[in-house]
Design a protein around this motif. Structure first.
Motif, PDB file in Angstrom:
ATOM      1  N   SER A  79       0.850  -1.193   0.000  1.00  0.00           N
ATOM      2  CA  SER A  79       0.000   0.000   0.000  1.00  0.00           C
ATOM      3  C   SER A  79       0.884   1.242   0.000  1.00  0.00           C
ATOM      4  CB  SER A  79      -0.916   0.006   1.227  1.00  0.00           C
ATOM      5  OG  SER A  79      -0.141  -0.004   2.417  1.00  0.00           O
ATOM      6  N   ARG A  80       0.260   2.375  -0.195  1.00  0.00           N
ATOM      7  CA  ARG A  80       0.979   3.650  -0.129  1.00  0.00           C
ATOM      8  C   ARG A  80       0.940   4.213   1.287  1.00  0.00           C
ATOM      9  NH1 ARG A  80       2.066   5.249  -5.388  1.00  0.00           N
ATOM     10  NH2 ARG A  80       0.657   4.351  -6.953  1.00  0.00           N
ATOM     11  N   SER A  91       5.830  10.458  -0.099  1.00  0.00           N
ATOM     12  CA  SER A  91       4.987   9.308  -0.398  1.00  0.00           C
ATOM     13  C   SER A  91       5.862   8.121  -0.769  1.00  0.00           C
ATOM     14  CB  SER A  91       4.037   9.641  -1.552  1.00  0.00           C
ATOM     15  OG  SER A  91       3.319   8.493  -1.963  1.00  0.00           O
ATOM     16  N   VAL A  92       5.537   6.950  -0.215  1.00  0.00           N
ATOM     17  CA  VAL A  92       6.306   5.732  -0.468  1.00  0.00           C
ATOM     18  C   VAL A  92       5.342   4.576  -0.676  1.00  0.00           C
ATOM     19  CG1 VAL A  92       8.303   6.496   0.876  1.00  0.00           C
ATOM     20  CG2 VAL A  92       6.469   5.218   2.003  1.00  0.00           C
ATOM     21  N   MET A  93       5.906   3.431  -1.036  1.00  0.00           N
ATOM     22  CA  MET A  93       5.168   2.182  -1.090  1.00  0.00           C
ATOM     23  C   MET A  93       5.686   1.288   0.021  1.00  0.00           C
ATOM     24  SD  MET A  93       5.020   1.498  -5.194  1.00  0.00           S
ATOM     25  CE  MET A  93       4.212   2.667  -6.294  1.00  0.00           C
ATOM     26  N   LEU A 120      -2.451  -0.908  -3.796  1.00  0.00           N
ATOM     27  CA  LEU A 120      -1.969   0.417  -4.187  1.00  0.00           C
ATOM     28  C   LEU A 120      -3.125   1.247  -4.739  1.00  0.00           C
ATOM     29  CD1 LEU A 120       1.361  -0.593  -5.944  1.00  0.00           C
ATOM     30  CD2 LEU A 120       1.139   0.632  -3.774  1.00  0.00           C
ATOM     31  N   GLU A 125      -1.637   0.947  -9.279  1.00  0.00           N
ATOM     32  CA  GLU A 125      -0.552   0.425 -10.117  1.00  0.00           C
ATOM     33  C   GLU A 125      -0.525  -1.082  -9.994  1.00  0.00           C
ATOM     34  OE1 GLU A 125       3.435   2.040  -9.898  1.00  0.00           O
ATOM     35  OE2 GLU A 125       2.684   3.884  -8.982  1.00  0.00           O
ATOM     36  N   THR A 127       1.876  -4.576  -9.825  1.00  0.00           N
ATOM     37  CA  THR A 127       3.135  -4.831  -9.113  1.00  0.00           C
ATOM     38  C   THR A 127       3.519  -6.297  -9.296  1.00  0.00           C
ATOM     39  OG1 THR A 127       4.315  -4.429  -7.034  1.00  0.00           O
ATOM     40  CG2 THR A 127       2.158  -5.479  -6.860  1.00  0.00           C
ATOM     41  N   GLN A 180       9.623   0.496  -9.122  1.00  0.00           N
ATOM     42  CA  GLN A 180       8.884   0.633  -7.866  1.00  0.00           C
ATOM     43  C   GLN A 180       9.742   0.414  -6.619  1.00  0.00           C
ATOM     44  OE1 GLN A 180       5.608  -2.105  -8.066  1.00  0.00           O
ATOM     45  NE2 GLN A 180       4.139  -0.561  -8.714  1.00  0.00           N
ATOM     46  N   ALA A 183      10.820   3.170  -4.525  1.00  0.00           N
ATOM     47  CA  ALA A 183       9.816   3.828  -3.682  1.00  0.00           C
ATOM     48  C   ALA A 183       9.608   3.101  -2.363  1.00  0.00           C
ATOM     49  CB  ALA A 183       8.485   3.923  -4.424  1.00  0.00           C
ATOM     50  N   GLU A 216       9.418  11.113  -6.414  1.00  0.00           N
ATOM     51  CA  GLU A 216       8.780   9.822  -6.595  1.00  0.00           C
ATOM     52  C   GLU A 216       9.389   9.103  -7.797  1.00  0.00           C
ATOM     53  OE1 GLU A 216       4.692   9.281  -5.939  1.00  0.00           O
ATOM     54  OE2 GLU A 216       4.424  11.182  -4.860  1.00  0.00           O
TER      55      GLU A 216
END
Length: 564
Positions: A79-80, A91-93, A120, A125, A127, A180, A183, A216
């Motif tokens: 998730s973010r 902002s990250v994952m 997400l 997105e 993944t 990704q 992130a 990002e």
């Protein structure tokens, strides 16, 4: 030494301004409460070990790996979120709310069963997670590369990866969807196995070294492709997801920044030996790792135990791992810094240096260590000399490979002016709707209308030698999926045909090819399927520096049908 590091090492106190939840979410890595790791996990034993009588020095790990029947389940939700690993909120994952993601463990021969849930949103997105260094001999479709073994995991959907822990040592997992993992989508993977060639008292677990960007990841990908745009420079360097940042460098209107966010901390016990599992999980940079006042004994590179040797600095390209043993040879009240320095000649960074504190058992853990950095050269963009790194289990490459393939790395603008990387004149582009392993399993192994898939079909040849000629001045960490390859030679200039260390050449799954240099690798085609061979710099692979190597297509279905 930069002003940021000077301010940290000269400060009197070492008390962070931000709590762990603000910098790293639910992760405990980088704290004095981080777990240590056992010699092996619970489960059935034979002769006292889960792997029975197999040893590091006498057992062929590629042909005689155990099968324990033990399943190690994990459940990941992607998730973010917003965190500030260095004080800069962005902002990250996250995986299960953690940065870095959860460390997963198994014994050699166990089976991982990992359910990945894509949650997400904003924006959505796809993944997919790659389990770096795992051979996937029986499960090539679970290697985790969208466009090769699977379609991306769609938003709101789940996928359970089930695969054997077929090698042992230290590694990591990461997203293989675009860039990704820059992130935050990565974590450590530990597979416990034999180690009669070295002993230790405490396994401190992963020490993850990561360059860090405040932008990002997708904006950086666009920047790398934009005509005339400068290359991206990282903003900081992290050890286990933590470091401070000089907030005066944040431009007006930029993200919020808290000074003295905090650095990682580790426990040492005087007189005992400690295992550290070093992992370069970065996007672009070459790392030099050292510990003030201590010598390290290298015992493994990637998933390959090596004849132990001592050093005061370890060089790690992206994706590479090195296991070291460190004896705590100071007084119980001592404290020192460990350091990760991005190589300035070999990396693009605005702040190359990171520190973490090591506290002995009776040290004052609020005070800053007063230790002196190791001295070492920062010139070569290659790994340690191949003459230093001899695998503990000798496994010679075939003297004459069945076929040889030469590939030239180049870069430049395409017809629309966008900057791309090329391997033999072709830049890779993925097709998420047509995973190549699934096509090959259906008998479709020729793609004349899709040269951008960069597929090289080695057919039934039993071994392949790949000669990589880097026609660009920048180095590249080259990673091959599905194999530990033999490193026959590397250097600057043109290969002279000489092999280093034969018959016991270095083996690993990532090796640096130096700028304007060469790399010669070889592997046995004993793993039918389509295996990516690519640069592990996120911005390079995203711009096409990638091949798909197809081996033994007639045998792909010998392992059964691909799961639906």
């Amino acid at each position: 030494m930069g002003s940021l590091i000077t301010n940290i090492v000269q400060s009197a106190a070492l008390v962070a301004s931000l709590p762990q939840t603000a910098t790293n979410g639910l992760s405990r890595l980088g704290t004095l409460q981080a777990p240590t790791f056992p010699e092996f996990l619970s489960g059935p034993l034979q002769n006292g070990f889960p792997w029975g009588t197999r040893t590091a020095a006498r057992t062929n790990p590629y042909e005689l790996s155990p099968t324990t029947g033990v399943i190690r389940p994990y459940d990941f939700t992607i998730s973010r979120g917003f965190i500030a690993p260095d004080g800069v909120n962005r902002s990250v994952m996250l995986i299960n709310g953690q940065f870095p993601g959860p460390t997963i463990e198994a014994n050699w021969g166990d089976t991982f069963q990992i359910t990945v849930r894509n949650r997400l949103e904003g924006p959505e997105e796809g993944t997919g997670l790659h389990w770096h260094g795992i051979l996937q001999r029986q499960t090539p479709w679970f290697d985790g590369v969208p466009s090769v073994g699977q379609c991306p995991i769609a938003p709101g959907k789940d996928l359970t990866y089930t695969f054997k822990a077929d090698l042992y040592g230290s590694s990591w997992y990461h997203s293989h969807y675009s860039a990704q993992y820059a992130a935050g989508l990565f974590g450590a993977m530990i597979i416990h196995g034999p180690h009669e060639n070295f002993f230790y008292d405490v396994d401190l677990g992963p020490v993850m070294l990561t360059d860090w960007y405040h932008a990002e990841y997708f904006e950086i990908v666009k920047q790398t492709l934009t005509p005339g745009a400068p290359p991206p420079f990282s903003d900081n360097n992290l050890i286990n997801g933590k470091m401070s940042y000089d907030c005066s460098k944040i431009p007006a209107g930029g993200p919020s920044c808290t000074s003295n966010a905090g650095i990682s901390k580790f426990n040492f016990q005087s007189g005992k030996t400690h295992r550290l599992r070093l992992i370069n999980a970065g996007a672009e940079s070459l790392q030099r790792f050292s510990i003030d006042g201590h010598t390290m004994t290298v015992v493994a590179n990637d998933y390959v135990p090596v004849v132990p040797y001592q050093t005061n600095v370890v060089t790690l390209g992206i994706g590479q791992r090195t296991d070291v043993i460190v004896r705590a040879n100071m007084a119980p009240t001592a404290s020192v810094f460990m350091r990760a320095n991005m190589s300035v000649p070999c990396s693009l960074t605005n702040q190359p240096n990171a520190v973490a504190a090591i506290f002995y058992e009776n040290a004052d853990k609020t005070k800053t260590p007063k230790s002196t950095a190791q001295v070492f050269e920062d010139k070569s963009c290659g790994n340690d000399p191949l003459t230093k790194t001899r695998p503990l289990f000798p496994y010679p490459a075939l003297a004459n490979a069945a076929t040889t393939y030469t590939v030239d790395i180049t870069a430049g603008p395409n017809k629309t002016g966008h900057f791309l990387w090329y391997m033999n004149g072709q830049s890779f582009r993925a097709n998420y709707n047509h995973p190549l392993h699934l096509l090959a399993a259906a008998g479709n192994t020729s793609y004349p209308y899709d040269p951008q898939w960069n597929v090289v079909n080695f057919k039934g040849n039993n071994s392949v030698r790949v000669i990589v000629n880097n026609k660009f001045p920048a180095a590249h960490p080259m990673h091959l999926h599905g194999h530990n390859f033999f490193v026959l030679a590397e250097g600057v200039g043109t290969w002279d045909g000489q092999i280093t260390g034969y018959p016991n050449t270095q083996r690993r799954d990532v090796q640096q090819v130096q700028g304007d240099g060469y790399l010669v690798i070889q592997y046995d085609t004993d793993n039918p399927g389509v295996w990516p061979f690519h640069c592990h710099i996120a911005w390079h692979v995203g711009a096409g520096l990638y091949l798909n190597l197809l081996e033994q297509p007639a045998k792909i279905n010998d392992r059964g049908a691909v799961p639906q």
